[in-house]
Design a protein around this motif. Structure first.
Motif, short mmCIF file in Angstrom:
data_model
loop_
_atom_site.label_atom_id
_atom_site.label_comp_id
_atom_site.label_asym_id
_atom_site.label_seq_id
_atom_site.Cartn_x
_atom_site.Cartn_y
_atom_site.Cartn_z
N LEU A 1 1.13 -1.35 -0.12
CA LEU A 1 -0.16 0.30 -0.04
C LEU A 1 0.87 1.62 0.06
O LEU A 1 0.57 2.54 -0.92
N CYS A 2 2.05 1.14 0.88
CA CYS A 2 3.01 2.27 0.95
C CYS A 2 3.74 3.05 -0.33
O CYS A 2 3.92 3.59 -0.53
N ALA A 3 3.47 1.53 -1.11
CA ALA A 3 4.70 1.40 -2.40
C ALA A 3 3.59 2.32 -3.53
O ALA A 3 4.08 2.71 -3.88
N ALA A 4 2.16 1.82 -3.50
CA ALA A 4 1.29 2.29 -4.57
C ALA A 4 1.69 3.68 -4.39
O ALA A 4 1.08 4.80 -4.77
N VAL A 5 0.64 4.22 -3.01
CA VAL A 5 0.63 5.46 -2.39
C VAL A 5 1.87 6.55 -3.15
O VAL A 5 1.96 7.15 -3.90
N THR A 6 3.44 6.08 -2.82
CA THR A 6 4.88 6.61 -3.29
C THR A 6 4.37 6.85 -4.47
O THR A 6 5.05 8.21 -5.45
N VAL A 7 4.31 5.85 -4.93
CA VAL A 7 4.47 5.86 -7.18
C VAL A 7 3.38 7.17 -7.10
O VAL A 7 3.32 7.56 -8.17
N MET A 8 2.17 7.22 -6.50
CA MET A 8 1.35 7.99 -6.59
C MET A 8 1.43 9.24 -6.78
O MET A 8 1.50 10.91 -7.30
N ILE A 9 2.62 9.58 -5.61
CA ILE A 9 3.14 10.53 -5.68
C ILE A 9 4.19 11.20 -6.17
O ILE A 9 4.22 12.25 -6.97
N ALA A 10 4.72 10.18 -6.58
CA ALA A 10 6.20 10.04 -7.38
C ALA A 10 5.53 10.70 -9.05
O ALA A 10 5.55 11.70 -9.68
N SER A 11 4.44 9.76 -9.21
CA SER A 11 3.79 10.45 -11.22
C SER A 11 3.42 12.30 -11.14
O SER A 11 3.34 12.66 -11.52
N ALA A 12 2.22 12.54 -9.20
CA ALA A 12 1.66 13.67 -9.87
C ALA A 12 3.55 14.90 -10.16
O ALA A 12 2.72 15.38 -10.21
#
Length: 79
Positions: free
Chosen positions: A31-42
């Protein structure tokens, strides 16, 4: 309709080893990896790297699916 279940099918040794190793990871990691990737993408999108942001943003779904698989293995176990 015929019953398609086959109780004789077993997982391979490699699959069991992978499941044993991944089951040791907390589901929160995925879950943390998915949220981190969302932030990185943004962040990439804001920096003007449109195509890279789209590429990185597509990693969210696999991380969430890995988390779901991890949770199922923990709850249901394997063969």
């Amino acid at each position: 309709m015929e019953n398609l279940e086959n109780k004789d099918l077993k997982e391979g040794q490699l699959t069991k080893e992978i499941e044993n190793k991944t089951a040791q990871l907390p589901s929160k990691v995925y879950l943390c990896a998915a949220v981190t990737v969302m932030i990185a993408s943004a962040a990439l999108k804001c920096m003007g790297h449109k195509h890279t942001a789209l590429f990185v943003g597509q990693w969210v779904s696999p991380f969430l699916l890995f988390g779901i698989y991890n949770k199922i293995v923990k709850v249901e176990g394997h063969d």
